[in-house]
Design a protein around this motif. Structure first.
Motif, PDB file in Angstrom:
ATOM      1  N   ARG A 202      48.891 137.210 147.919  1.00 28.20           N
ATOM      2  CA  ARG A 202      47.581 136.590 147.782  1.00 28.20           C
ATOM      3  C   ARG A 202      47.031 136.783 146.383  1.00 28.20           C
ATOM      4  O   ARG A 202      47.206 137.839 145.778  1.00 28.20           O
ATOM      5  CB  ARG A 202      46.590 137.198 148.785  1.00 28.20           C
ATOM      6  CG  ARG A 202      47.068 137.132 150.221  1.00 28.20           C
ATOM      7  CD  ARG A 202      46.013 137.589 151.182  1.00 28.20           C
ATOM      8  NE  ARG A 202      46.531 137.644 152.540  1.00 28.20           N
ATOM      9  CZ  ARG A 202      45.787 137.647 153.637  1.00 28.20           C
ATOM     10  NH1 ARG A 202      44.470 137.607 153.520  1.00 28.20           N
ATOM     11  NH2 ARG A 202      46.337 137.699 154.825  1.00 28.20           N
TER      12      ARG A 202
ATOM     13  N   ASP B 203      53.058 130.631 156.594  1.00 28.41           N
ATOM     14  CA  ASP B 203      51.626 130.329 156.579  1.00 28.41           C
ATOM     15  C   ASP B 203      51.205 130.222 155.115  1.00 28.41           C
ATOM     16  O   ASP B 203      51.106 131.235 154.422  1.00 28.41           O
ATOM     17  CB  ASP B 203      50.863 131.441 157.295  1.00 28.41           C
ATOM     18  CG  ASP B 203      49.394 131.105 157.495  1.00 28.41           C
ATOM     19  OD1 ASP B 203      48.939 130.081 156.946  1.00 28.41           O
ATOM     20  OD2 ASP B 203      48.700 131.873 158.186  1.00 28.41           O
TER      21      ASP B 203
ATOM     22  N   ARG C  29      48.516 128.613 152.240  1.00 29.29           N
ATOM     23  CA  ARG C  29      47.180 128.054 152.103  1.00 29.29           C
ATOM     24  C   ARG C  29      46.669 128.223 150.676  1.00 29.29           C
ATOM     25  O   ARG C  29      46.968 129.219 150.010  1.00 29.29           O
ATOM     26  CB  ARG C  29      46.199 128.736 153.070  1.00 29.29           C
ATOM     27  CG  ARG C  29      46.617 128.651 154.535  1.00 29.29           C
ATOM     28  CD  ARG C  29      45.711 129.514 155.403  1.00 29.29           C
ATOM     29  NE  ARG C  29      46.210 129.615 156.756  1.00 29.29           N
ATOM     30  CZ  ARG C  29      45.808 128.834 157.769  1.00 29.29           C
ATOM     31  NH1 ARG C  29      44.893 127.917 157.557  1.00 29.29           N
ATOM     32  NH2 ARG C  29      46.314 128.994 158.976  1.00 29.29           N
ATOM     33  N   THR C  30      45.844 127.275 150.242  1.00 31.32           N
ATOM     34  CA  THR C  30      45.096 127.406 149.004  1.00 31.32           C
ATOM     35  C   THR C  30      43.783 126.661 149.149  1.00 31.32           C
ATOM     36  O   THR C  30      43.713 125.641 149.850  1.00 31.32           O
ATOM     37  CB  THR C  30      45.886 126.871 147.785  1.00 31.32           C
ATOM     38  OG1 THR C  30      45.079 126.996 146.611  1.00 31.32           O
ATOM     39  CG2 THR C  30      46.267 125.409 147.970  1.00 31.32           C
ATOM     40  N   GLU C  31      42.753 127.167 148.502  1.00 29.60           N
ATOM     41  CA  GLU C  31      41.469 126.479 148.550  1.00 29.60           C
ATOM     42  C   GLU C  31      41.411 125.337 147.543  1.00 29.60           C
ATOM     43  O   GLU C  31      40.682 124.366 147.748  1.00 29.60           O
ATOM     44  CB  GLU C  31      40.340 127.482 148.295  1.00 29.60           C
ATOM     45  CG  GLU C  31      40.215 128.531 149.391  1.00 29.60           C
ATOM     46  CD  GLU C  31      39.100 129.523 149.127  1.00 29.60           C
ATOM     47  OE1 GLU C  31      38.224 129.205 148.283  1.00 29.60           O
ATOM     48  OE2 GLU C  31      39.093 130.599 149.741  1.00 29.60           O
TER      49      GLU C  31
ATOM     50  N   THR D 264      52.512 126.418 158.839  1.00 31.11           N
ATOM     51  CA  THR D 264      51.098 126.075 158.746  1.00 31.11           C
ATOM     52  C   THR D 264      50.740 125.937 157.270  1.00 31.11           C
ATOM     53  O   THR D 264      51.064 126.821 156.468  1.00 31.11           O
ATOM     54  CB  THR D 264      50.212 127.154 159.381  1.00 31.11           C
ATOM     55  OG1 THR D 264      50.558 127.317 160.753  1.00 31.11           O
ATOM     56  CG2 THR D 264      48.744 126.773 159.276  1.00 31.11           C
ATOM     57  N   THR D 265      50.099 124.830 156.917  1.00 32.04           N
ATOM     58  CA  THR D 265      49.648 124.632 155.539  1.00 32.04           C
ATOM     59  C   THR D 265      48.193 124.186 155.537  1.00 32.04           C
ATOM     60  O   THR D 265      47.734 123.523 156.467  1.00 32.04           O
ATOM     61  CB  THR D 265      50.488 123.583 154.800  1.00 32.04           C
ATOM     62  OG1 THR D 265      50.366 122.324 155.469  1.00 32.04           O
ATOM     63  CG2 THR D 265      51.956 123.989 154.725  1.00 32.04           C
ATOM     64  N   SER D 266      47.484 124.554 154.456  1.00 32.19           N
ATOM     65  CA  SER D 266      46.098 124.127 154.331  1.00 32.19           C
ATOM     66  C   SER D 266      45.693 124.182 152.866  1.00 32.19           C
ATOM     67  O   SER D 266      45.967 125.160 152.180  1.00 32.19           O
ATOM     68  CB  SER D 266      45.181 125.039 155.152  1.00 32.19           C
ATOM     69  OG  SER D 266      43.820 124.721 154.931  1.00 32.19           O
ATOM     70  N   THR D 267      45.038 123.096 152.395  1.00 32.53           N
ATOM     71  CA  THR D 267      44.473 123.090 151.053  1.00 32.53           C
ATOM     72  C   THR D 267      43.131 122.386 151.071  1.00 32.53           C
ATOM     73  O   THR D 267      42.963 121.372 151.759  1.00 32.53           O
ATOM     74  CB  THR D 267      45.411 122.405 150.037  1.00 32.53           C
ATOM     75  OG1 THR D 267      44.791 122.387 148.750  1.00 32.53           O
ATOM     76  CG2 THR D 267      45.759 120.989 150.453  1.00 32.53           C
TER      77      THR D 267
ATOM     78  N   ARG E 214      48.741 132.886 149.834  1.00 34.09           N
ATOM     79  CA  ARG E 214      47.355 132.426 149.707  1.00 34.09           C
ATOM     80  C   ARG E 214      46.946 132.396 148.242  1.00 34.09           C
ATOM     81  O   ARG E 214      47.299 133.275 147.461  1.00 34.09           O
ATOM     82  CB  ARG E 214      46.398 133.394 150.409  1.00 34.09           C
ATOM     83  CG  ARG E 214      46.606 133.562 151.898  1.00 34.09           C
ATOM     84  CD  ARG E 214      45.927 132.419 152.662  1.00 34.09           C
ATOM     85  NE  ARG E 214      45.777 132.750 154.058  1.00 34.09           N
ATOM     86  CZ  ARG E 214      46.745 132.664 154.950  1.00 34.09           C
ATOM     87  NH1 ARG E 214      47.944 132.277 154.564  1.00 34.09           N
ATOM     88  NH2 ARG E 214      46.522 132.962 156.228  1.00 34.09           N
TER      89      ARG E 214
ATOM     90  N   ARG F  86      53.242 134.932 154.353  1.00 33.97           N
ATOM     91  CA  ARG F  86      51.876 134.461 154.166  1.00 33.97           C
ATOM     92  C   ARG F  86      51.649 134.345 152.664  1.00 33.97           C
ATOM     93  O   ARG F  86      51.856 135.297 151.922  1.00 33.97           O
ATOM     94  CB  ARG F  86      50.860 135.436 154.756  1.00 33.97           C
ATOM     95  CG  ARG F  86      50.851 135.489 156.270  1.00 33.97           C
ATOM     96  CD  ARG F  86      49.838 136.488 156.771  1.00 33.97           C
ATOM     97  NE  ARG F  86      49.783 136.533 158.215  1.00 33.97           N
ATOM     98  CZ  ARG F  86      49.089 137.427 158.915  1.00 33.97           C
ATOM     99  NH1 ARG F  86      48.391 138.352 158.258  1.00 33.97           N
ATOM    100  NH2 ARG F  86      49.089 137.406 160.227  1.00 33.97           N
TER     101      ARG F  86
ATOM    102  N   ILE G 111      50.398 122.411 147.378  1.00 29.05           N
ATOM    103  CA  ILE G 111      51.289 123.249 148.164  1.00 29.05           C
ATOM    104  C   ILE G 111      52.663 122.606 148.212  1.00 29.05           C
ATOM    105  O   ILE G 111      52.792 121.406 148.479  1.00 29.05           O
ATOM    106  CB  ILE G 111      50.755 123.448 149.599  1.00 29.05           C
ATOM    107  CG1 ILE G 111      49.522 124.354 149.592  1.00 29.05           C
ATOM    108  CG2 ILE G 111      51.830 124.019 150.513  1.00 29.05           C
ATOM    109  CD1 ILE G 111      48.872 124.522 150.944  1.00 29.05           C
TER     110      ILE G 111
END
Length: 256
Positions: A181, A242, A244-246, A219-222, A201, A199, A250
């Protein structure tokens, strides 16, 4: 505790002081130290905490380190004008290696680097306020946390926990469990073995994960960026990714 003091650099005239104050100062490099200091410390158990306030760190499992001892090499370069002479210190308290640097004044320019060789079979925790951290060769758990600095881990198979508030995170490893992270920076993970759990991040930066061919629960999220995922998916897989980035892109892919 051993303390090394470096005499302050005197300036020839007040005019030189004015020039330096007006200009940009910050050219000290630990690499300028051609005569680094070395010390051996006893390690009472199978855990080690490295507590550093302001130094680049290189941490190696194995090397010259023997059971019950760690080997530390220190490079330091620094000068202070209109302030106390800079100091670096090192001490071992139980299973905690404490590395400190004092460098403050009207013009202060210091740089420190440490290479720490740790016996095999020792779990290591690193707490660094300011400085990059490199580590390699770990079969045992490795936990690195820094407030300001990049992290880079290679040639390791033990569980990894990597945290930085500000800096990039890179790892080329065969660890089964990786938790990486950063608050501000990119994350780049390349796994040489099929992991059980990854994980990754970033608060602000791109995230890339490369894994061997297998089926993964992904699982991905941006918040703002593209997502490219080219791995085989299976929500029942025991191999979990898992990512993710804000703010950033990705990429999750299978190694060629």
């Amino acid at each position: 505790m051993t303390v090394r003091t470096v005499p302050a650099r005197a300036l020839a005239a007040a005019g030189a002081v004015a020039v330096l104050l007006a200009g940009l100062v910050g050219c000290a490099s630990a690499e300028d130290d051609k005569d680094p200091e070395h010390r051996s410390f006893s390690l009472p158990g199978k855990t080690l905490t490295i507590d550093s306030d302001d130094s680049a760190l290189e941490i190696v499992a194995g090397g010259r380190a023997a059971d019950g001892r760690i080997e530390v090499t220190r490079w330091f370069s620094g000068s202070v004008t209109l302030g106390k002479d800079p100091e670096v210190s090192w001490r071992m308290t139980d299973d905690r290696l404490v590395l400190r640097m004092r460098c403050s004044g009207v013009i202060a320019d210091c740089s420190a680097r440490h290479r720490i060789e740790v016996p095999r079979g020792v779990a290591v925790t690193v707490l660094d306020d300011d400085g990059s951290v490199r580590a390699s060769g770990f079969r045992d758990p490795l936990n690195i946390r820094t407030k300001d600095g990049s992290l880079h881990v290679t040639d390791s198979t033990g569980p990894l926990e990597l945290r930085t508030d500000d800096g990039s995170v890179r790892a080329e490893v065969s660890s089964r469990r990786v938790d990486a992270r950063t608050g501000d920076g990119s994350v780049r993970l390349t796994l040489g073995a099929v992991p059980d759990r990854v994980r990754a991040r970033s608060g602000d930066g791109s995230v890339s994960v490369t894994v061997p061919e297998a089926a993964y629960k992904l699982t991905t999220s941006t918040g703002d960026g593209s997502v490219r995922a080219d791995v085989r998916r299976d929500d029942a897989s025991p191999h979990v990714l898992d990512v993710r980035t804000e703010d950033g892109s990705i990429t999750v892919r299978t190694a060629n």
